[in-house]
Design a protein around this motif. Structure first.
Motif, mmCIF file in Angstrom:
data_model
loop_
_atom_site.group_PDB
_atom_site.id
_atom_site.type_symbol
_atom_site.label_atom_id
_atom_site.label_comp_id
_atom_site.label_asym_id
_atom_site.label_seq_id
_atom_site.Cartn_x
_atom_site.Cartn_y
_atom_site.Cartn_z
ATOM 1 N N SER A 177 6.880 26.894 -7.524
ATOM 2 C CA SER A 177 8.039 27.778 -7.698
ATOM 3 C C SER A 177 7.632 29.137 -8.239
ATOM 4 C CB SER A 177 9.052 27.139 -8.639
ATOM 5 O OG SER A 177 10.077 28.062 -8.972
ATOM 6 N N ASP A 178 8.210 30.170 -7.648
ATOM 7 C CA ASP A 178 8.023 31.535 -8.165
ATOM 8 C C ASP A 178 9.364 32.222 -8.338
ATOM 9 O OD1 ASP A 178 8.602 31.803 -5.410
ATOM 10 O OD2 ASP A 178 7.599 33.752 -5.338
ATOM 11 N N VAL A 179 10.429 31.443 -8.516
ATOM 12 C CA VAL A 179 11.768 32.021 -8.561
ATOM 13 C C VAL A 179 12.504 31.578 -9.820
ATOM 14 C CG1 VAL A 179 11.924 32.102 -6.048
ATOM 15 C CG2 VAL A 179 12.793 30.106 -7.257
ATOM 16 N N PRO A 180 13.472 32.370 -10.289
ATOM 17 C CA PRO A 180 14.260 31.990 -11.454
ATOM 18 C C PRO A 180 14.981 30.664 -11.244
ATOM 19 C CG PRO A 180 14.591 34.305 -10.932
ATOM 20 C CD PRO A 180 13.807 33.720 -9.801
ATOM 21 N N GLN A 181 14.994 29.859 -12.289
ATOM 22 C CA GLN A 181 15.650 28.553 -12.283
ATOM 23 C C GLN A 181 15.073 27.597 -11.221
ATOM 24 O OE1 GLN A 181 18.064 31.457 -12.477
ATOM 25 N NE2 GLN A 181 17.443 31.171 -14.604
ATOM 26 N N ASP A 182 13.921 27.940 -10.642
ATOM 27 C CA ASP A 182 13.247 27.067 -9.668
ATOM 28 C C ASP A 182 14.183 26.636 -8.548
ATOM 29 O OD1 ASP A 182 10.977 27.128 -11.384
ATOM 30 O OD2 ASP A 182 11.873 25.538 -12.598
ATOM 31 N N GLU A 183 14.955 27.566 -8.055
ATOM 32 C CA GLU A 183 15.946 27.286 -7.020
ATOM 33 C C GLU A 183 15.246 27.014 -5.686
ATOM 34 O OE1 GLU A 183 18.682 26.431 -4.666
ATOM 35 O OE2 GLU A 183 19.246 26.750 -6.769
ATOM 36 N N PRO A 184 15.337 25.779 -5.143
ATOM 37 C CA PRO A 184 14.620 25.443 -3.907
ATOM 38 C C PRO A 184 14.969 26.331 -2.718
ATOM 39 C CG PRO A 184 15.382 23.440 -4.986
ATOM 40 C CD PRO A 184 16.009 24.589 -5.720
ATOM 41 N N THR A 185 16.210 26.777 -2.644
ATOM 42 C CA THR A 185 16.614 27.592 -1.504
ATOM 43 C C THR A 185 15.995 28.982 -1.527
ATOM 44 O OG1 THR A 185 18.589 28.426 -2.625
ATOM 45 C CG2 THR A 185 18.817 26.388 -1.369
ATOM 46 N N ALA A 186 15.441 29.372 -2.683
ATOM 47 C CA ALA A 186 14.860 30.712 -2.803
ATOM 48 C C ALA A 186 13.347 30.727 -2.602
ATOM 49 C CB ALA A 186 15.194 31.299 -4.170
ATOM 50 N N ILE A 187 12.680 29.586 -2.760
ATOM 51 C CA ILE A 187 11.231 29.540 -2.620
ATOM 52 C C ILE A 187 10.882 29.668 -1.141
ATOM 53 C CG2 ILE A 187 9.131 28.208 -3.019
ATOM 54 C CD1 ILE A 187 10.684 26.758 -5.277
ATOM 55 N N THR A 227 14.690 14.228 4.568
ATOM 56 C CA THR A 227 13.903 15.279 3.906
ATOM 57 C C THR A 227 13.911 15.090 2.393
ATOM 58 O OG1 THR A 227 15.752 16.832 3.673
ATOM 59 C CG2 THR A 227 14.507 16.899 5.744
ATOM 60 N N THR A 228 12.800 15.452 1.772
ATOM 61 C CA THR A 228 12.659 15.426 0.312
ATOM 62 C C THR A 228 12.004 16.726 -0.120
ATOM 63 O OG1 THR A 228 12.356 13.020 0.349
ATOM 64 C CG2 THR A 228 11.700 14.175 -1.661
ATOM 65 N N PHE A 229 12.476 17.270 -1.218
ATOM 66 C CA PHE A 229 11.922 18.512 -1.764
ATOM 67 C C PHE A 229 11.493 18.265 -3.193
ATOM 68 C CE2 PHE A 229 11.871 22.596 -3.806
ATOM 69 C CZ PHE A 229 11.452 23.484 -2.827
ATOM 70 N N ARG A 230 10.253 18.658 -3.526
ATOM 71 C CA ARG A 230 9.740 18.413 -4.866
ATOM 72 C C ARG A 230 8.971 19.642 -5.353
ATOM 73 N NH1 ARG A 230 6.305 13.575 -4.345
ATOM 74 N NH2 ARG A 230 8.330 12.628 -3.900
ATOM 75 N N ILE A 231 9.284 20.100 -6.550
ATOM 76 C CA ILE A 231 8.553 21.206 -7.164
ATOM 77 C C ILE A 231 7.412 20.632 -7.993
ATOM 78 C CG2 ILE A 231 8.677 23.095 -8.826
ATOM 79 C CD1 ILE A 231 11.546 23.549 -7.933
ATOM 80 N N ILE A 232 6.194 21.139 -7.774
ATOM 81 C CA ILE A 232 5.022 20.590 -8.457
ATOM 82 C C ILE A 232 4.474 21.524 -9.537
ATOM 83 C CG2 ILE A 232 4.409 19.199 -6.453
ATOM 84 C CD1 ILE A 232 2.148 21.248 -5.908
ATOM 85 N N ALA A 233 4.882 22.771 -9.536
ATOM 86 C CA ALA A 233 4.482 23.710 -10.595
ATOM 87 C C ALA A 233 5.594 24.728 -10.771
ATOM 88 C CB ALA A 233 3.168 24.408 -10.253
#
Length: 425
Positions: A187-197, A249-255
């Motif tokens: 993630s490089d976005v505020p609040q780790d918003e998946p739609t923004a990455i 589909t699955t979405f996972r933030i790792i950092a």
């Protein structure tokens, strides 16, 4: 103190590197079918090299591992199986077009037995570009430049970009259905918003055409006719939650940026500083945030504290001049002016990906560092900080002082890390 500031920054970057966060999240290989690995963004090279080694070293058949990876120019990594190419950032180029086309082609070839593994990181929006409608690459580049110059936050930029693309805003997931799809993202976005990455190519998009039109109007963007036509066309709307394409589909933030700031926090405390952590999601105009942080730093110093002020997030710069720079360098320059040469204060502001603004080269600076001597040394060299700030020429200013932060590509990206170290008076 300058060395301590750099050590704190390096701790933040190290925490976000894929080597420490990706392997534990890699899924089991498919029992049958192919593993289709698609990667885009500034960490795509390091993520791809780690992922393919993980599977190949475990005996997964090479002929069943296919894919494509694209990173910013200079951010490539040596891979064994997956083709690795470079593309433009922040302004896309032909490599961005070709890479998006290949990713869509591979996704469309996926069957229900295949696993599509998508490795995303910041920069993916520019690295995967598939213009919709009659929009050309040159026109898409013009749109990106207009957005970058507007001062709009990255989230608002992405709302517009999604309506002009065949891959962003969930459309890569549309292409991959009915295959199982897993996205692992840095993630490089505020609040780790998946739609923004990377503009959310594999997740439902909650934003709307109406919002995109409002953003264009708010910033007075002069868009090409083909872009305006897409924004006026209701069929340009993105797929929403509940669409069949997202059933597997699955979405996972790792950092996350917050984890990098936590690592910086620990490093600063270990160096003996009491930490004021302002969080990982700061937004705002770089020079305005700098002025506020200068006030905080001077207040802590007057209170007799040996302290560190830490913050992350992504600041913006509204371009009014014709100089060179980025938000971290502009922040550092504005901070130096606001501090007025106060002794006992050192600050470093850098982008964890290794480049801050610039011309899209891997050699661009990551940010800058300032101390109590910055303004005096500038004066001795004939550099006017106020004039440089007015011209958005922070790179030229710090280049003249030898105070640019030069890290080279870090092969990760969790946004900015700003560090102010304060010794009591």
């Amino acid at each position: 103190m300058r060395a301590e500031a750099r050590a704190v920054f390096d701790a933040a970057v190290a925490r976000a590197h894929p080597a420490g966060c990706l392997p534990a999240h890699l899924p089991p290989a498919p029992d049958a079918g192919r593993l289709i690995l698609l990667a885009a963004g500034k960490a795509a090279g390091s993520m791809t090299a780690l992922a393919e080694a993980h599977y190949l070293d475990a005996g997964f058949p090479a002929e069943r591992l296919v894919g494509h990876a694209v990173a910013r120019h200079g951010y490539e990594a040596k891979t064994r199986q997956i083709p690795m190419v470079a593309a433009g950032h922040p302004v896309p180029d032909q490599g961005s077009i070709d890479s998006a086309a290949r990713a869509l082609e591979l996704a469309a070839s996926a069957t229900a037995e295949d696993l599509v593994l998508v490795l995303l990181s910041g920069g993916g929006s520019a690295n995967w570009v598939a213009p919709a409608g009659a929009l050309t690459l040159a026109e898409k580049q013009a749109v990106n430049k207009a957005l970058l110059r507007s001062g709009a936050p990255i989230g608002e930029m992405n709302i517009v970009r999604k309506r002009l693309s065949r891959i962003k805003g969930g459309r890569l997931a549309l292409a991959a259905a009915p295959a199982q799809l897993l996205t692992l993202a840095i993630s490089d976005v505020p609040q780790d918003e998946p739609t923004a990455i990377a503009s959310g190519p594999t997740v439902p998009d909650p934003t709307t055409l109406h919002q995109a039109r409002a953003i264009v109007a708010r910033y007075g963007l002069d868009l090409p006719a083909a872009a305006r036509a897409l924004l006026d066309d209701e069929t340009s709307e993105t797929p929403k939650s509940g669409h069949d394409a997202f059933a597997r589909t699955t979405f996972r933030i790792i950092a996350r940026p917050s984890e990098a700031i936590a690592a910086a926090h620990a490093a600063a405390e270990a160096a003996g500083y009491a930490v004021l952590d302002l969080g990982a999601d700061l937004e705002g105009e770089a020079r305005e945030v700098a002025a506020e942080h200068a006030e905080r730093a001077l207040a802590l110093q007057r209170a007799g504290q040996r302290a560190a002020i830490l913050s992350g997030g992504e600041l913006t710069v509204t371009l009014r001049g014709s100089g060179r720079g980025g938000p971290n360098q502009e922040y550092a320059l504005a901070l130096a002016i606001a501090l007025g040469g106060a002794p006992g204060i050192v600050a470093l502001s850098g982008d964890t990906d290794g480049t801050d603004g610039g011309g899209g080269e891997a050699s661009d600076p990551a940010g800058a560092i300032i101390d109590a001597t910055t303004l005096a040394r500038a004066g001795a060299r004939g550099l006017d900080p106020a004039r440089s700030l007015a011209d958005n020429d922070s790179t030229g200013f710090f280049e003249g002082l030898g105070d640019l932060l030069q890290t080279g590509p870090t092969l990760t990206n969790v946004n900015d890390c700003r560090i102010i170290l304060i010794e009591p008076r």
